[in-house]
Scaffold this active site. Structure first.
Site: not given
Ligand code: NCD
Length: 304
Positions: A51, A101
């Site tokens: 996402r 990320r």
């Molecule tokens: C979250 C994350 O990556 O921290 N997901 C996200 O970005 N929607 C939650 C998760 O991975 O549990």
């Protein structure tokens, strides 16, 4: 130059401006179709994502801009031994804004020091995830009409769940919110988070039972146990199914509760809950695209 590393990099007023713009974008997306034409967003994902990465790409493309990047560290020069900072110096020559990320907490702060363009933290280890929080706040505001005076239950892996840390950071700045932190003792929020809640005078309780907390909640924010942050598999296996939300457990909840989850879910919400009108996790997904459109627009125009 502004970056978004922690949600508190924006004032509460700026967040409201962002959410207002996101609402306007939902109402009339065509108006923004070419507002970022010629601009490039880089998405550098050193950790898996569905996402967050795709919503950033969808957002930039919906604004008429384009995107480049990588979805796994092993397809980048990181595998050749290149440092994060050299990667950032390079990519900031090719793009106008970077969403990254990384598994290491604090990596985006280091990247921002080196970057020639704005950096957005799209999740750093078990630390923070500010753009998920913008998505969450947009969903809460669209559903509840307000961001304050709410009783918010946060359930699951509160220790490693970065979305939880950013959400508590943001919502404890809004007056009158009360937090029910639901987790097994091993997965309680880190002490820096409870210190923050205390320093802001926020009311909170730490409990173990989801069922006992249910009736008082305006918001129930479920989370996945973060397997990738555990030191041993046995602990993960023991804790992973501590909370499973079912229609039966929701029977004791308020009619105007909203059930949230940043996704991905594993077992913690029974798929039968998806048909309950109180389940808003796929609305969060949709809002995530628009709030990121608003974020890119603000960072590259109004706040540049
Ligand atoms: C979250 C994350 O990556 O921290 N997901 C996200 O970005 N929607 C939650 C998760 O991975 O549990």
């Amino acid at each position: 130059m502004r970056h978004l590393i922690n949600i508190t990099d924006f004032t509460p007023e700026e967040i409201v401006e962002l959410l207002d713009l996101g609402d306007r974008m939902i109402a009339d997306p065509a108006q923004w179709r070419s507002s970022q034409q010629g601009r490039i967003l880089a998405t550098l994902f050193f950790e898996p994502s569905t996402r967050t990465r795709l919503s950033f790409e969808s957002a930039m493309q919906s604004l008429g801009g384009s995107t480049l990047g990588f979805a796994t560290a092993d397809s980048s020069s990181t595998t050749k031994g290149e440092s994060l900072l050299d990667t950032i110096s390079t990519v900031s020559c090719y793009s106008d804004i970077i969403a990254m990320r990384h598994p290491r907490e604090g990596a985006p702060v280091a990247a921002a020091l080196k970057s020639r363009v704005p950096v957005i933290n799209a999740g750093d280890g078990g630390h923070n995830h500010p753009t998920q929080t913008l998505t969450d706040m947009m969903t809460i505001r669209r559903r509840k009409g307000v961001l304050d005076g709410l009783t918010i239950g946060v359930c699951g892996d509160l220790k490693f769940g970065r979305t939880v840390h950013s959400l508590l950071d943001a919502m404890s700045r809004c007056p009158g919110n009360r937090f029910v932190l639901i987790s097994p003792p091993e997965l309680r929020v880190p002490s820096y988070v409870t210190d923050m809640l205390q320093s802001r005078g926020s009311r909170y309780t730490e409990v173990e039972s989801m069922e006992a907390a249910m009736a008082q909640l305006d918001v129930l924010y479920m989370t996945r146990v973060q397997r990738e942050r555990f030191f041993n598999e046995a602990d993960y296996v023991r804790l992973k199914d501590t909370y499973i939300l079912t229609p039966e457990k929701l029977a004791g909840a308020r009619d105007d509760l909203i059930v949230m989850h940043p996704l991905p879910r594993v077992n913690e919400i029974d798929t039968r809950v998806d048909d309950d009108p109180r389940a808003v996790y796929f609305e969060q997904v949709r809002n995530g695209r628009f709030v990121r459109m608003a974020l890119i627009q603000k960072m590259l125009e109004d706040w540049a």
